[in-house]
Motif scaffolding. Structure first.
Motif, PDB file in Angstrom:
ATOM      1  N   VAL A  29      -7.058   4.560  -6.979  1.00 52.21           N
ATOM      2  CA  VAL A  29      -5.661   4.188  -6.763  1.00 52.21           C
ATOM      3  C   VAL A  29      -5.580   2.800  -6.131  1.00 52.21           C
ATOM      4  CG1 VAL A  29      -3.478   4.833  -5.660  1.00 52.21           C
ATOM      5  CG2 VAL A  29      -5.107   6.620  -6.375  1.00 52.21           C
ATOM      6  N   GLY A  59      -2.455  -0.144  -4.873  1.00 53.14           N
ATOM      7  CA  GLY A  59      -1.013  -0.286  -4.692  1.00 53.14           C
ATOM      8  C   GLY A  59      -0.641  -1.405  -3.746  1.00 53.14           C
ATOM      9  N   CYS A 118       3.944   0.406  -0.016  1.00 55.63           N
ATOM     10  CA  CYS A 118       3.910   1.866  -0.179  1.00 55.63           C
ATOM     11  C   CYS A 118       2.609   2.473   0.342  1.00 55.63           C
ATOM     12  CB  CYS A 118       4.116   2.254  -1.648  1.00 55.63           C
ATOM     13  SG  CYS A 118       2.857   1.647  -2.770  1.00 55.63           S
ATOM     14  N   ALA A 130       1.587   6.508   0.473  1.00 61.77           N
ATOM     15  CA  ALA A 130       0.519   6.982  -0.405  1.00 61.77           C
ATOM     16  C   ALA A 130      -0.674   7.522   0.381  1.00 61.77           C
ATOM     17  CB  ALA A 130       0.064   5.849  -1.325  1.00 61.77           C
ATOM     18  N   LEU A 175      -4.148  10.557  -0.215  1.00 64.93           N
ATOM     19  CA  LEU A 175      -5.397   9.994  -0.704  1.00 64.93           C
ATOM     20  C   LEU A 175      -6.614  10.640  -0.054  1.00 64.93           C
ATOM     21  CD1 LEU A 175      -4.581   6.173  -0.954  1.00 64.93           C
ATOM     22  CD2 LEU A 175      -4.384   7.962  -2.699  1.00 64.93           C
ATOM     23  N   CYS A 211      -8.002   9.383  -4.921  1.00 61.97           N
ATOM     24  CA  CYS A 211      -7.304  10.650  -4.729  1.00 61.97           C
ATOM     25  C   CYS A 211      -7.900  11.682  -5.674  1.00 61.97           C
ATOM     26  CB  CYS A 211      -5.795  10.510  -4.956  1.00 61.97           C
ATOM     27  SG  CYS A 211      -5.258  10.489  -6.675  1.00 61.97           S
ATOM     28  N   LEU A 270       1.863  11.051  -6.200  1.00 64.47           N
ATOM     29  CA  LEU A 270       2.045   9.598  -6.118  1.00 64.47           C
ATOM     30  C   LEU A 270       3.110   9.093  -7.091  1.00 64.47           C
ATOM     31  CD1 LEU A 270      -1.732   8.577  -5.980  1.00 64.47           C
ATOM     32  CD2 LEU A 270      -0.152   8.772  -4.052  1.00 64.47           C
ATOM     33  N   MET A 321       5.764   5.923  -6.880  1.00 70.75           N
ATOM     34  CA  MET A 321       5.265   4.874  -5.995  1.00 70.75           C
ATOM     35  C   MET A 321       4.731   3.704  -6.823  1.00 70.75           C
ATOM     36  SD  MET A 321       3.235   7.036  -3.054  1.00 70.75           S
ATOM     37  CE  MET A 321       3.911   8.549  -2.367  1.00 70.75           C
ATOM     38  N   VAL A 338       2.057   2.164  -7.599  1.00 70.41           N
ATOM     39  CA  VAL A 338       0.602   2.260  -7.573  1.00 70.41           C
ATOM     40  C   VAL A 338       0.048   2.218  -9.003  1.00 70.41           C
ATOM     41  CG1 VAL A 338       0.565   3.574  -5.425  1.00 70.41           C
ATOM     42  CG2 VAL A 338       0.639   4.793  -7.620  1.00 70.41           C
TER      43      VAL A 338
END
Length: 289
Positions: free
Chosen positions: A225, A227, A231, A235, A239, A253, A261, A264, A266
């Motif tokens: 992930v 991002g 955020c 998040a 995770l 994650c 998620l 978001m 990401v």
């Protein structure tokens, strides 16, 4: 599926820690990587499987129902250490003589052929060789035998990038020639060097198996992930691992948590084995250098 090695109730006590593995099955016909930080217990496990160190409790079986006391097992295991086990004064002639005496399945001509491929000098003693050439010499000695299982402790560490690629090709060819009956187990603290050849991974932290499985299955279990910083806090709680900075964050994650998620800012990606290993080891309090 058959297993080349089956470990049960394994305990090996060290001065400051112990390696404790209640159960571990290593599938036959694949390349298995033991991954972990320095001192995690990788060498301890490799040496126990190879029969170099027998001061442990528990059982290790080979090729379904054989034990290390069987001559068949000893003849069908090849082993390379992270440091040279040849005598410093030996030259290629002495190594050929010793290997021919120790192993019925040692092929002198094949050994010489591999040494020539590796461009190893035949007139220098082991002590005169670089660390990389010492490893090449050990690799030549095990690949020159007819075996079913190769055990290698940090084989890529002293090798240059070209030779690492060559080693991966040799491992792949070795397994392919076995038609499902030949296996390779190697340890590494830098999986990036050997990721291309790894089929099955055993991630070790603090003497315990933290994660194991076929690489493709692990890549389905975990998701990488990335991002924006905005955020990160939202998040982070979903995770498995997290690393944040001024410009954003990245982490791992579990696939089962990916839906959390949604919405978001990401980006989700299939992780590499290196990314998975780092995440698992950080979760356990270790790291992968």
């Amino acid at each position: 599926m058959n297993n080349c090695v089956e470990i049960k109730d394994f305990i090996k006590k060290r001065k400051n820690y112990e390696v404790n593995i209640p159960k571990l099955q290593i599938p036959e016909g694949f390349a298995t990587a033991f991954i972990g930080e320095n001192g995690a217990g990788k060498t301890t496990l490799i040496d126990a499987i190879a029969g170099i160190d027998l001061s442990y409790s528990g059982t290790i079986k080979y090729f379904s129902d054989h034990t290390l006391t069987d001559k068949y097992v000893r003849e069908n295991i090849g082993y390379t250490s992270s440091v040279s086990y040849f005598q410093p004064h030996w030259k290629m002639r002495q190594i050929i003589e010793v290997c021919s005496l120790l192993f019925e399945n040692f092929d002198k001509e094949k050994f010489i052929e591999i040494c020539q491929k590796f461009k190893l000098p035949d007139n220098k003693s082991v002590a005169q060789l670089s660390d990389g050439n010492k490893m090449r010499l050990m690799l030549a000695s095990v690949f020159a035998r007819q075996t079913r299982l190769l055990l290698m402790d940090e084989p890529a560490s002293p090798l240059d990038p070209v030779m690492r690629d060559c080693l991966c090709e040799m491992i792949q060819q070795y397994i392919a020639d076995g038609n499902g009956n030949k296996s390779v187990c190697f340890s590494t603290h830098n999986i990036s060097d050997m990721e291309m050849v790894t089929d099955y991974a055993v991630i070790i932290s603090g003497g315990n198996v933290a994660e194991c499985g076929f690489v493709e299955d692990l890549k389905e279990k975990y998701i990488a992930v990335k991002g924006e910083k905005s955020c990160a806090d939202a998040a982070k709680k979903f995770l498995y691992s997290f690393s944040g900075g001024n410009y954003g964050f990245e982490g791992m994650c579990l696939s089962e948590d990916a839906d959390k998620l949604a919405g978001m800012d990401v980006k989700l990606e299939t992780p590499s084995l290196h990314q998975i290993s780092v995440a698992v080891l950080k979760k356990c309090g270790g790291d992968l250098s």
